[in-house]
Each structure stands twice: as structure tokens, then as C-alpha cells.
Enzyme design. Sequence first.
Site, short mmCIF file in Angstrom:
data_model
loop_
_atom_site.label_atom_id
_atom_site.label_comp_id
_atom_site.label_asym_id
_atom_site.label_seq_id
_atom_site.Cartn_x
_atom_site.Cartn_y
_atom_site.Cartn_z
CD GLU A 163 -31.69 24.45 26.33
OE1 GLU A 163 -32.21 23.89 27.30
OE2 GLU A 163 -32.21 24.47 25.20
CG ASP A 207 -36.22 17.60 28.86
OD1 ASP A 207 -36.48 16.55 28.23
OD2 ASP A 207 -36.92 18.62 28.77
CE1 TYR A 256 -32.31 19.31 27.81
CE2 TYR A 256 -31.64 21.27 29.04
CZ TYR A 256 -32.35 20.69 28.01
OH TYR A 256 -33.07 21.47 27.16
#
Length: 367
Positions: free
Chosen positions: A41, A142, A124
Amino acid sequence: MTSTTYSDNSFDSTLISWYLKHKRDLPWRETTDPYKIWLSEIILQQTRVQQGLPYYERFVAQYPTVKDFAAAPQDEILRLWQGLGYYSRARNMHTTANHIVDELGGTFPTSYKELLKLKGVGKYTAAAIASFAFKEKVASVDGNVYRVLSRVFGMADDIASPKGQQAFSELANSLISEEHPDLFNQALMEFGAIQCTPANPNCMFCPFAQECVARSNGEQSSFPVKTKKVKVKKRFLHYLVFEHKGMLLMKQRKGKDIWQGLFDFYLIERDKFLTFDALISSLSSDEIWGTGLLETAMDNNVKESPDFKHILTHQRLSVRFFKVELPNAEKLQELSNHLGMSVLSIDEVNDSPKPILIENYLKEYIY
DNA sequence: AAATCGTGGAA
DNA sequence: TTTCCAAGATT
């Protein structure tokens, strides 16, 4: 405000059905290890899958666990990160890895709320890890999600404002699947990435085509709404590359400017390009080093590179390199002392993290 | 709240 | 060429 009700909770099941049929096979989707999900991520922040994929593979191979990551020297991590950009991500990861090992017993936090406290982990990323690794029902919002939801539901809120972001977050959380929040989050992003794309979305085979507000008005390209514009600053950089028999003078960048933690050469910035002579003449007293060195530079072989252009999101760099070949190792050492720089061999240069601009110059004119 | 922080690919 | 922007976070 647009109604967020979506005919009897069918949005999530329609979305997940689409996902299971069309999803790409990506390595971070094969694990629930929070470390690997965190790694993927952070890498994917503002970064395309195609660009981040090889980095993910290398990081996992080099550092199989958060403990391995924490134990690594930061320069080694930055070197592995080289070319990905936004280098604070790598520095923050190192800080967080050490925090997890030293303060949390080597175990990742298991909730959105706790994950949010980690350096480099925002809303996020916390939601992504919490849902993918721990099945927590929290929507990860996102750029893809902004685009998909704004189009389908006609959400005109400005995604550049915290208020707008909050509105999208609330909508996403109202839609998220009860049973499979992880699949829902993956699916919404994947849908934005390969179906509801920024340009030329595939509305022909879209499962939401009938109810898509943007499509009904033919205004897909108007969503999402974003007001922010970045102003690009122009800079002119002159690098003096002091060299002797393959040994180079380099310095690790510090402070708040670009490329923090990366290595470059002796930098002279001006408001326009200067020739070598003009550049030397323009040096202020605090830029002037030991006596005789200017003459040394002037007298010795100075090789000027062609001009480089290097584009960042918010800066347009015009860069000129001057390679100054010094007559002996003593001069190089003397300069090193005066300038607080390091004398590096080619191998050491190669192992040091550098901006792509510097790497490109080295490849072309030094290696 | 607006600025800052990379790089590469596509339209 | 220019412009946008891609699984954002920090200050």
C-alpha cells in the site's frame, strides 16, 4: 446532496461480482500478512501498479518480515526505493518498522484506529490494511474511488477539500459490503483502475451504466471535480562533480528540499543558467572553499554536460553538470574536508541512493 | 488549508 | 509540447 441509497443494497454485490470476474492477479492479493499489505500500500501511493510491482517483489525478497525491514540501514532501503519517488514514504516506513519492532513487539496494530497512528499511514492506507488483513468494515477511499463514486452517483464535491473527501468517505462506508469489506475495497479500486478509467472509460460493458449519473449526462470526463492546481516552480541547478581516478565527491541531502536522504554532488543553484566561469565568479563568500581550489578547478579539465531537464510534480529543473578532474587524491580529500562531503568509489556510488537525475548523469558520463 | 513531495506513462 | 495524474501523507 445525492441520495446514497442504491436500490436495495445491490451496489456491493454487483461490484464484487464484476471484480471476481475481471480482477488482475496481483501478488499482494495473495496474502493477509499485514506487513506485506502495508508494504504494497505504501509503494502504491500515487504510483501505478506497473511501476510499483517490481519494487514490491524486491522488497519482499530482501525483507521478508517487518523485523528484517527494521534492521536494515536506511540508506539500503532508500537505495531499493530509488526511482519510485516520494522518498519520505521509505523514510517513514523505516521509522514505522522500528516502532513496531521496538514498541509493539513486532506485531502490526489490528484496527483502523491504531493503524492510523503509524507514521506514513493515513486514512486510505489504514483502511486498506484494516480491511485486507483484518476484515475490518472500513472503506478505503483512493483516487479510483473518488472517480467511480463521483461518476456513478453524480457527486460533485471537490475531492481536493477535506469536506469533499469526507463526503466520499461517508458514501463509500454506506455502500461497503457487510460480508466482504476486503473484497469490496479491492473491487472498487480495481473497477476504477481498469473499467471506470480517467480517460475513455469502458461504459459499454459497465454494470452500472444504467444508473450512472455522469454517463446519463455524457459528462464522465467532468468527474471527479478537483479545483486544486499546482504551480510549477522553475529552478536552475549547477552541479560540480569533483573526480579523480574514479573517486567522486558526493553529499547526502538534508533539510526540507527535494530528495531528502539521497546523494548528489556539490550544488550551486541560481535563478538562471550560468557558464562555468560565470558560475565561479558568482560564488558568494560562504560558497567559496579553500584557497587555490577555484584555481584548481579553473586550471584543470572541466567537462560540461549537455543540459538536463527534470520534471517533478511542482518543479521544473534545468540542470547542468560540470565534471572537474582533480590532479591528485590529496586535492579531492582536501575538498571533501572543506565541503563536508564524502569521497566515494564507483562501487560506493552505485550502492548509494540517488535521484534518477543523478543516476542518469552517472550512467551517461561517469560509469 | 494550501504547499510540498518523484517518476513515468498516456492522451 | 503540454497536461494530467497514479492504491496519499504530512505540515
